[in-house]
Design a protein around this motif. Structure first.
Motif, PDB file in Angstrom:
ATOM      1  N   UNK A   1      -3.069  -3.050 -12.409  1.00  0.00           N
ATOM      2  CA  UNK A   1      -3.007  -2.646 -11.011  1.00  0.00           C
ATOM      3  C   UNK A   1      -1.552  -2.445 -10.617  1.00  0.00           C
ATOM      4  N   UNK A   2      -1.285  -1.381  -9.938  1.00  0.00           N
ATOM      5  CA  UNK A   2       0.085  -1.067  -9.537  1.00  0.00           C
ATOM      6  C   UNK A   2       0.417  -1.808  -8.242  1.00  0.00           C
ATOM      7  N   UNK A   3       1.585  -2.432  -8.212  1.00  0.00           N
ATOM      8  CA  UNK A   3       1.997  -3.176  -7.023  1.00  0.00           C
ATOM      9  C   UNK A   3       2.444  -2.206  -5.932  1.00  0.00           C
ATOM     10  N   UNK A   4       2.594  -2.723  -4.724  1.00  0.00           N
ATOM     11  CA  UNK A   4       3.020  -1.895  -3.594  1.00  0.00           C
ATOM     12  C   UNK A   4       4.416  -1.333  -3.844  1.00  0.00           C
ATOM     13  N   UNK A   5       5.308  -2.159  -4.382  1.00  0.00           N
ATOM     14  CA  UNK A   5       6.670  -1.695  -4.671  1.00  0.00           C
ATOM     15  C   UNK A   5       6.635  -0.575  -5.702  1.00  0.00           C
ATOM     16  N   UNK A   6       5.862  -0.770  -6.755  1.00  0.00           N
ATOM     17  CA  UNK A   6       5.759   0.259  -7.787  1.00  0.00           C
ATOM     18  C   UNK A   6       5.068   1.510  -7.262  1.00  0.00           C
ATOM     19  N   UNK A   7       4.087   1.332  -6.397  1.00  0.00           N
ATOM     20  CA  UNK A   7       3.419   2.483  -5.802  1.00  0.00           C
ATOM     21  C   UNK A   7       4.400   3.269  -4.937  1.00  0.00           C
TER      22      UNK A   7
END
Length: 109
Positions: A1-7
């Motif tokens: 799952x991609x984190x908010x920062x990575x997104x």
């Protein structure tokens, strides 16, 4: 799952790619419409000759969508450097087109 920062990072890089893709389209079109330059990419040259500039714009948008989807889905698996290299390559194309447009406009004298 991609984190908010990575997104957020993925979306920022996607936006940069989108801006480069649209810039590539318009700078290429400017050079070709001047009839003083030519398309260096033989595949795109065939597309332009047979299907016109609207198809090229659609291909640029498709390439952006593909970049974005791949980036978001495979963010953890593909090294960040790969995406930066893709952005750099696109930026170099735009820089080349921009220089050609500038020279064709008579500013390179």
């Amino acid at each position: 799952m991609i984190s908010v920062v990575n997104l957020n990072r993925a979306l920022l890089l996607s936006l940069i790619y989108f801006l480069l893709a649209i810039s590539d389209y318009y700078t290429t079109r400017a050079v070709l419409e001047s009839q003083k330059g030519h398309e260096a990419n033989p595949i795109m040259n065939i597309v332009i000759e047979n299907y016109g500039f609207n198809t090229v714009l659609l291909l640029q948008i498709f390439s952006w969508l593909l970049f974005t989807v791949v980036f978001i889905i495979y963010y953890e698996q593909i090294p960040m450097e790969v995406f930066f290299i893709l952005l750099l390559m696109k930026a170099l194309v735009v820089a080349n087109n921009s220089i050609n447009t500038w020279v064709i406009a008579g500013n390179g004298n």
